[in-house]
Enzyme design. Structure first.
Site, mmCIF file in Angstrom:
data_model
loop_
_atom_site.group_PDB
_atom_site.id
_atom_site.type_symbol
_atom_site.label_atom_id
_atom_site.label_comp_id
_atom_site.label_asym_id
_atom_site.label_seq_id
_atom_site.Cartn_x
_atom_site.Cartn_y
_atom_site.Cartn_z
ATOM 1 C CD1 TRP A 190 37.181 38.592 22.557
ATOM 2 C CD2 TRP A 190 37.521 38.291 20.379
ATOM 3 N NE1 TRP A 190 38.531 38.651 22.345
ATOM 4 C CE2 TRP A 190 38.777 38.469 21.011
ATOM 5 C CE3 TRP A 190 37.505 38.098 19.005
ATOM 6 C CZ2 TRP A 190 39.985 38.457 20.309
ATOM 7 C CZ3 TRP A 190 38.692 38.078 18.309
ATOM 8 C CH2 TRP A 190 39.916 38.243 18.941
ATOM 9 C CG ASP A 249 41.070 47.498 20.886
ATOM 10 O OD1 ASP A 249 40.050 48.029 21.372
ATOM 11 O OD2 ASP A 249 41.478 46.374 21.237
ATOM 12 C CG ASP A 305 45.242 40.965 27.124
ATOM 13 O OD1 ASP A 305 44.537 41.744 27.793
ATOM 14 O OD2 ASP A 305 44.856 40.443 26.059
ATOM 15 C CG ASN A 345 37.875 40.125 26.018
ATOM 16 O OD1 ASN A 345 38.683 39.460 25.378
ATOM 17 N ND2 ASN A 345 37.230 41.160 25.490
ATOM 18 C CE1 TYR A 361 36.016 45.592 22.607
ATOM 19 C CE2 TYR A 361 36.909 46.841 20.763
ATOM 20 C CZ TYR A 361 37.002 46.416 22.073
ATOM 21 O OH TYR A 361 38.050 46.816 22.852
#
Length: 794
Positions: A225, A122, A232, A227, A166
């Site tokens: 990773w 990001d 959030d 999510n 990513y």
């Protein structure tokens, strides 16, 4: 060498939201040890301020806290991975920046950390002038720095690299043809693990084919990773469902999998418990059915274990025993820790007209916490709710974060299953959420069956509509009970983390329930001059959020989850300011209900408005004053001539408030002159009666109340809102919900706009309405010279 190849399975502490406490992290490590999870990734908060802190070393106090955290993880068999995000402002070609980065990581290494991660997610792809001259590409710059750091730290067995590309959707032009990923795969040292999130940032499923493709480009198996449970990006959603959409067989194509969970610690029991089940099932050599991972079985097992914790007397943030002693259950507690030992004092009550909950009182309002004896007294028949003396209020109890007795609101397993079904996963809802949305959609599409002006409808069709309506109403009542149990339970940790979400859903369900009740016999079909049922839903909830999302969309394409979709199924669903607002600072477990007005409510409402008037005026009730005078003036015209747009608020003790609406002010004024005012002249004669000290003045005031408004106002705002009898409440947010229910009904029957008259000195009411989207449109042209007219379009 064997340790290098260990499958890394564990948790990423959410980089957004409030940080978890040390006590919460210790509990997390205990969970991980119990469930076989072995890796914890920790990093500074991922906002700009903290991203710029990578240059600074920790203070002695911060060092001590970090050392304790690392040792605690290692004592539980958990690999502690320290992560930094230097990509926001690093100059890759600067030897000074590289030295500062090494210094920060060396400090953490000296504290006992043996695993690290460098994250470049990001961030902007562009390079500064100096970096453009030193490196052939953005990927080349990142890889060079990462390799240098890896060697500097002695080539630790666990070292993670998060690329800027990513996931599949961020790769240009594609995963297999991305020059960025190709550089990473060719130049990054082979023992450095690359982080990947799947085809999307939040991937619904992970497939062997997609992982094989990225593994080929990166020349190593990636670490996921995940999510799936990260929340959030949406302040109205939690994800309590099980780990799902990732077959255990994927492990052969992965270096590891780290779950990025909910920001709220207590919401992560089921996600992490089921992740442990997934991880263990992949390790089992036996291939029988019981060893295979099943999300539903994993959910049931997690629920069984979670029930033991949910009703434990835990403090917010999992505070230690010393904190528990300061804020024991016998002492009324405030939300802020430094007030946890405040005594049960008497302070001012909330105003009659509620404040917006986004600006609550800075300290507990002067309401004494109710003892058991007082509670029994407040339920006696001789103390009816609105008729209580001015000093006694309504016998309400001020319920702060800890003001409720422990154990009074035990959560049942069925309630927890309901909660999980409503807050399931980002791409799908649980069974309860699906049923609620399906029934609401059907009721909306078929409301003509029960409209006030419909032609004769087959009885079986009406029965079907009412049967589905009953199911929705029952589910909404279950949601209200769930809210009460969460607030009234002994577990303050669960309350602190889950309350904003349960409160939001409770309020949305209150509006939906009131609206479904209102539809039956009150909604106008499209054949009516004012009925614009299809038009009012044209943009509001025409496409269900689940359909809008689709398999290939990111979940943030439609925000709000079940609450958001229920909202969008209502006529005013696009008016977010009516639905999204901060929860009250002081929760209450009082059970509220909003419903359409019935004629049997008139006596209670008259009594309530009379008492509110006497209290605000500071006078005693006079025997010379007719008991109906205040009610006839404030409520009577609407209750008699516009009852279908009046809504009642009630709690366990009965009616405690109302809001009044008028669909067509022009027609209403004519009817008042034709029927209401003659009835009032007969009830309060100027001669021969003793019902009012000055009957002529009373009639004149009633005439003025029904005065004319300018046509320029009524053209855009044909409907009127009357706020004469809003209640005195502990949970002031329900008055906003009550108002929203009435606006929903006005919109459904064709209103384009609504107005309300307020005195300019009434700052609380002006602020309340302004925050709900009302704007000042007239001053000086209203009925009273000082009146301010506020309006909003629907």
């Amino acid at each position: 060498m064997e340790e290098k190849k260990q499958f890394l399975c564990g948790v990423v502490e959410g980089f957004y939201g409030r940080p978890w406490t040390m006590d919460q992290r210790k509990v997390l490590f205990q969970w991980m040890q119990s469930w076989g999870l072995n890796t914890y990734l920790y990093g500074p908060k991922d906002d700009l301020k903290h991203r710029l802190l990578w240059r600074e070393v920790y203070s002695l106090e911060e060092e001590g806290q970090l050392r304790i955290l690392i040792k605690e993880a290692q004592s539980r068999g958990v690999t502690f991975v320290y992560a930094l995000s230097p990509g926001q402002d690093i100059v890759f070609s600067s030897s000074c920046d590289l030295t500062l980065l090494k210094r920060k990581l060396r400090q953490v290494s000296d504290l006992g950390c043996q695993a690290f991660a460098v994250l470049f997610d990001d961030i902007d792809h562009s390079l500064c002038q100096a970096d453009s001259e030193a490196f052939s590409s953005f990927a080349h710059a990142q890889v060079t720095i990462t390799n240098e750091i890896y060697r500097f730290l002695g080539e630790p067995p666990v070292f993670l690299f998060c690329p800027t590309e990513y996931c599949g959707s961020l790769c240009s032009p594609s995963v297999s043809k991305s020059p960025y990923l190709q550089t990473v795969g060719e130049d990054l040292l082979p023992d450095i693990t690359v982080i990947w999130t799947g085809t999307k940032v939040i991937s619904r499923k992970l497939s062997v084919d997609c992982l094989s493709e990225v593994e080929s480009v990166l020349q190593r198996p990636p670490l996921i990773w995940d999510n799936l449970h990260a929340n959030d990006y949406d302040s109205r959603r939690l994800f309590l469902g099980p780990f799902k959409g990732r077959e255990p067989q994927l492990r052969s194509n992965l270096r590891g999998l780290l779950l990025n969970p909910n920001c709220e610690f207590e919401a992560n029991y089921i996600p992490l418990h089921s992740l442990g089940s997934w991880y263990r099932s992949g390790k089992e050599e036996r291939k029988d059915e019981e060893c295979e991972y099943c999300p539903d079985r994993a959910l049931s097992a997690a629920l069984h274990d979670w029930m033991e914790e949910l009703n434990q007397p835990l403090q917010a943030g999992r505070q230690s025993s010393r904190a528990d002693q300061r804020s024991s259950a016998q002492t009324p507690r405030c939300k802020t820790p430094d007030r946890s030992d405040c005594p049960p004092t008497l302070v001012d009550r909330l105003p009659v007209f509620p404040l917006n909950s986004s600006s609550p009182p800075s300290s507990p309002t002067k309401v004494k916490v109710e003892t058991e004896g007082e509670k029994k007294t407040s339920n006696q028949p001789q103390g009816p709710r609105p008729g209580a003396p001015s000093g006694g209020g309504r016998g309400q109890k001020a319920q702060g974060w800890g003001g409720l007795g422990g154990g009074k609101g035990l959560l049942s397993e069925s309630q927890v299953r309901l909660l999980v079904g409503l807050y399931y996963l980002p791409h799908e809802y649980g069974l309860s959420g699906q049923k609620l949305l399906q029934d609401l959609s059907w009721l909306k599409a078929n409301c003509h069956l029960v409209s006030a002006n419909s032609k004769k409808t087959a009885p079986q069709k009406i029965d079907e509509w009412r049967g589905r309506s009953s199911r929705v109403l029952s589910l909404c009542e279950d949601i209200a009970q769930l809210h009460c149990s969460v607030v009234g339970g002994a577990n303050r940790a669960v309350l602190y983390d889950l309350y904003p979400y349960v409160w939001d859903l409770r309020n949305t369900a209150l509006v939906a329930k009131a609206f479904i009740c209102w539809l039956d016999g009150r909604v106008l079909s499209d054949s009516s001059a004012l009925g614009t049922w299809k038009n009012c839903f044209h943009l509001c909830g025409k496409t269900p959020g689940a359909d809008l999302l689709g398999v290939e969309s990111e979940p943030w394409a439609f925000k709000g989850g079940v609450s958001g979709e229920v909202q969008m199924l209502l006529p005013i669903g696009s008016s977010n300011e009516l639905f999204t607002h901060p929860p009250p600072l002081f929760p209450t477990s009082r059970l509220y209900n909003i419903r359409p007005y019935h004629s049997k409510d008139k006596l209670e409402l008259y009594r309530m408005v009379r008492q509110l008037h006497l209290r605000t005026q500071g006078v005693q009730e006079s025997s010379a004053l007719h008991p109906d005078v205040i009610g006839d003036r404030c409520l009577g015209p609407c209750l008699v001539l516009s009852p279908e747009y009046c809504f009642i608020l009630e709690d366990e003790l009965g009616v405690c408030g109302c809001v009044l609406g008028i669909l067509d002010v022009r027609m209403f004024a004519k009817r008042c002159q034709a029927s209401w005012m003659p009835a009032m002249r007969d009830k309060y004669p100027t001669k021969g009666g003793n019902t009012h000290p000055n009957p002529q003045d009373l009639i004149q005031l009633m005439e003025e109340d029904q005065g004319e408004y300018p046509e320029s106002l009524l053209f855009h705002f044909p409907s009127q809102l009357r706020l004469d009898a809003l209640p005195e409440l502990v949970d002031v947010s329900v008055s906003r919900t009550l108002l929203t229910a009435m606006l929903t009904a006005l919109k459904a029957n064709g209103s384009q706009g609504v107005f309300c008259e307020v005195q300019p000195t009434d700052r609380q009411r002006l602020e309340f309405l302004t925050k709900l989207g009302f704007l000042e449109i007239l001053r000086g042209e209203a009925r009273s010279r000082e009146g301010v007219v506020l309006g909003r379009l629907l």
